[in-house]
Design a protein around this motif. Structure first.
Motif, PDB file in Angstrom:
ATOM      1  N   PHE A 184       7.982  65.565 -49.140  1.00  0.00           N
ATOM      2  CA  PHE A 184       7.389  64.480 -48.398  1.00  0.00           C
ATOM      3  C   PHE A 184       8.693  63.904 -47.610  1.00  0.00           C
ATOM      4  O   PHE A 184       8.421  63.404 -46.462  1.00  0.00           O
ATOM      5  CB  PHE A 184       6.975  63.395 -49.458  1.00  0.00           C
ATOM      6  CG  PHE A 184       6.654  62.279 -48.743  1.00  0.00           C
ATOM      7  CD1 PHE A 184       5.259  62.277 -48.001  1.00  0.00           C
ATOM      8  CD2 PHE A 184       7.230  61.111 -48.860  1.00  0.00           C
ATOM      9  CE1 PHE A 184       4.743  61.088 -47.585  1.00  0.00           C
ATOM     10  CE2 PHE A 184       6.693  60.115 -48.179  1.00  0.00           C
ATOM     11  CZ  PHE A 184       5.549  59.810 -47.427  1.00  0.00           C
ATOM     12  N   PHE A 185       9.799  63.783 -48.152  1.00  0.00           N
ATOM     13  CA  PHE A 185      10.873  63.304 -47.674  1.00  0.00           C
ATOM     14  C   PHE A 185      11.357  64.262 -46.409  1.00  0.00           C
ATOM     15  O   PHE A 185      11.544  63.434 -45.153  1.00  0.00           O
ATOM     16  CB  PHE A 185      12.147  63.079 -48.247  1.00  0.00           C
ATOM     17  CG  PHE A 185      13.524  62.650 -47.762  1.00  0.00           C
ATOM     18  CD1 PHE A 185      13.618  60.997 -47.462  1.00  0.00           C
ATOM     19  CD2 PHE A 185      14.386  63.722 -47.361  1.00  0.00           C
ATOM     20  CE1 PHE A 185      14.634  60.756 -46.562  1.00  0.00           C
ATOM     21  CE2 PHE A 185      15.557  63.054 -46.640  1.00  0.00           C
ATOM     22  CZ  PHE A 185      15.909  61.658 -46.280  1.00  0.00           C
ATOM     23  N   LEU A 186      11.412  65.246 -46.268  1.00  0.00           N
ATOM     24  CA  LEU A 186      11.650  66.179 -45.097  1.00  0.00           C
ATOM     25  C   LEU A 186      10.326  66.167 -44.297  1.00  0.00           C
ATOM     26  O   LEU A 186      10.551  66.290 -43.078  1.00  0.00           O
ATOM     27  CB  LEU A 186      11.923  67.608 -45.725  1.00  0.00           C
ATOM     28  CG  LEU A 186      13.252  67.766 -46.462  1.00  0.00           C
ATOM     29  CD1 LEU A 186      13.508  69.120 -46.843  1.00  0.00           C
ATOM     30  CD2 LEU A 186      14.465  67.123 -45.654  1.00  0.00           C
ATOM     31  N   LEU A 187       9.139  66.077 -44.867  1.00  0.00           N
ATOM     32  CA  LEU A 187       7.914  65.987 -43.866  1.00  0.00           C
ATOM     33  C   LEU A 187       7.974  64.916 -42.964  1.00  0.00           C
ATOM     34  O   LEU A 187       7.745  64.818 -41.658  1.00  0.00           O
ATOM     35  CB  LEU A 187       7.001  66.069 -44.520  1.00  0.00           C
ATOM     36  CG  LEU A 187       5.387  66.170 -43.971  1.00  0.00           C
ATOM     37  CD1 LEU A 187       5.391  67.399 -42.936  1.00  0.00           C
ATOM     38  CD2 LEU A 187       4.191  66.161 -44.719  1.00  0.00           C
ATOM     39  N   SER A 188       8.629  63.970 -43.500  1.00  0.00           N
ATOM     40  CA  SER A 188       8.363  62.482 -42.827  1.00  0.00           C
ATOM     41  C   SER A 188       9.568  62.611 -41.687  1.00  0.00           C
ATOM     42  O   SER A 188       9.219  62.240 -40.456  1.00  0.00           O
ATOM     43  CB  SER A 188       9.187  61.241 -43.816  1.00  0.00           C
ATOM     44  OG  SER A 188       8.185  61.161 -44.829  1.00  0.00           O
ATOM     45  N   LEU A 189      10.629  63.168 -41.811  1.00  0.00           N
ATOM     46  CA  LEU A 189      11.753  63.208 -41.061  1.00  0.00           C
ATOM     47  C   LEU A 189      11.204  64.207 -40.018  1.00  0.00           C
ATOM     48  O   LEU A 189      11.511  64.062 -38.801  1.00  0.00           O
ATOM     49  CB  LEU A 189      12.983  63.932 -41.467  1.00  0.00           C
ATOM     50  CG  LEU A 189      13.705  63.069 -42.529  1.00  0.00           C
ATOM     51  CD1 LEU A 189      14.879  63.729 -43.072  1.00  0.00           C
ATOM     52  CD2 LEU A 189      14.189  61.823 -41.750  1.00  0.00           C
ATOM     53  N   ALA A 190      10.610  65.280 -40.298  1.00  0.00           N
ATOM     54  CA  ALA A 190      10.077  66.467 -39.371  1.00  0.00           C
ATOM     55  C   ALA A 190       8.948  65.684 -38.306  1.00  0.00           C
ATOM     56  O   ALA A 190       8.924  65.923 -37.074  1.00  0.00           O
ATOM     57  CB  ALA A 190       9.342  67.564 -40.198  1.00  0.00           C
ATOM     58  N   ILE A 191       7.940  64.842 -38.885  1.00  0.00           N
ATOM     59  CA  ILE A 191       7.077  64.185 -38.198  1.00  0.00           C
ATOM     60  C   ILE A 191       7.949  63.321 -37.231  1.00  0.00           C
ATOM     61  O   ILE A 191       7.388  63.210 -36.025  1.00  0.00           O
ATOM     62  CB  ILE A 191       5.873  63.578 -39.024  1.00  0.00           C
ATOM     63  CG1 ILE A 191       5.194  64.447 -39.610  1.00  0.00           C
ATOM     64  CG2 ILE A 191       5.233  62.677 -38.195  1.00  0.00           C
ATOM     65  CD1 ILE A 191       4.365  63.791 -40.778  1.00  0.00           C
ATOM     66  N   ALA A 192       8.882  62.581 -37.584  1.00  0.00           N
ATOM     67  CA  ALA A 192       9.435  61.454 -36.849  1.00  0.00           C
ATOM     68  C   ALA A 192      10.335  62.249 -35.672  1.00  0.00           C
ATOM     69  O   ALA A 192      10.126  61.723 -34.451  1.00  0.00           O
ATOM     70  CB  ALA A 192      10.485  60.717 -37.638  1.00  0.00           C
TER      71      ALA A 192
END
Length: 267
Positions: A184-192
């Protein structure tokens, strides 16, 4: 091309051997180093085939097949690394054969529509974060399936066979949420970071991908909050993890499948 075929066949055989070794380890207590060695060979062969398939005439080619293979390779790599520290071997019964099938898919489904020249480093960072997030959340989805089977086994009768060698439910659930939290943390960064490259959602054919990715992100956010605030576990944890992962798969591979194989377009 002959070299790629050899690499893919070797990859499939190595992963098949690793899967069989995982089974022997869980069922009979055989040494785990066989899994480590065979999976390691599969990882090396698969990345070799990916390099030869994706780099053509100085251009980067990321079609549906190569994207799926790269995504599966990264999930297998993470599992291999995690297994060096603690027993998560049961996941190998799914991840390693899946990676072998994806390597074959990359060979059978080539695509030249996604060819690009050099990519700017911020876009490369976005791609890297996305792949890492998908890999961790794939492991989380597989862990959720194993956990669901473990719950079902315990409700019916005392554990038997492979289930007697799995860690306790509490440990399995802790591993599940660690994988989801990191993903989830990496997905948040990817979306941002991905938001920086969107000029026109419709012109870039990113509407479905963006909307479904945000829905998946929201699913995982609610699941993690529920775990922390209300102590969600069991069926709720399993269903939430699989629902979020399903949306994520639809966001990338579903959109890519429709665009490239049906509409003949790309992002």
């Amino acid at each position: 091309m002959a070299l790629v075929v050899i690499e893919v066949l070797f990859t499939a055989l190595a992963y098949a051997g690793a899967t069989a070794a995982v089974w022997r380890h869980l069922a009979r207590g055989a040494a785990y180093w066989h899994v480590t060695a065979l999976a390691g060979l599969g990882l090396v062969a698969q990345i070799g085939s990916l390099v030869h398939l994706s780099l053509q005439s100085g251009m980067l080619v990321i079609g549906l097949g190569t994207a799926l293979s790269l995504f599966a390779w990264q999930a297998a790599l993470l599992l291999w690394l995690f297994s060096l520290r603690e027993s998560v071997g049961a996941l190998g019964l799914v991840i390693y054969p899946f990676a072998g099938l994806c390597a074959i898919t990359a060979l059978l489904v080539p695509d030249a529509h996604s060819a690009t020249e050099a990519l700017a480093w911020p876009l490369q960072l976005h791609i890297l974060l996305s792949i890492l997030a998908y890999g961790l959340l794939t492991l989380g989805a597989v862990q959720a399936i194993v956990l669901a089977l473990q719950h079902r086994q315990l409700r019916r009768r005392p554990p038997s066979g492979l289930f007697t060698r799995l860690p306790a439910l509490q440990t399995m659930e802790m591993l599940l949420f660690r994988l989801i939290g990191a993903g989830f943390f990496l997905l948040s960064l990817a979306i941002a970071t991905g938001a920086l490259f969107i000029d026109d959602l419709f012109a870039q054919h990113l509407v479905h991908k963006t909307v479904l990715s945000l829905f998946a992100w929201a699913f995982f956010a609610v699941l993690l909050y529920g775990r922390r605030r209300y102590g969600w576990r069991g069926r709720v944890a399993v269903r939430g993890a699989l629902a979020g992962y399903g949306l994520l798969v639809m966001a990338y591979f579903g959109s890519k499948l429709v665009l490239e194989l049906i509409l003949g377009q790309h992002w």
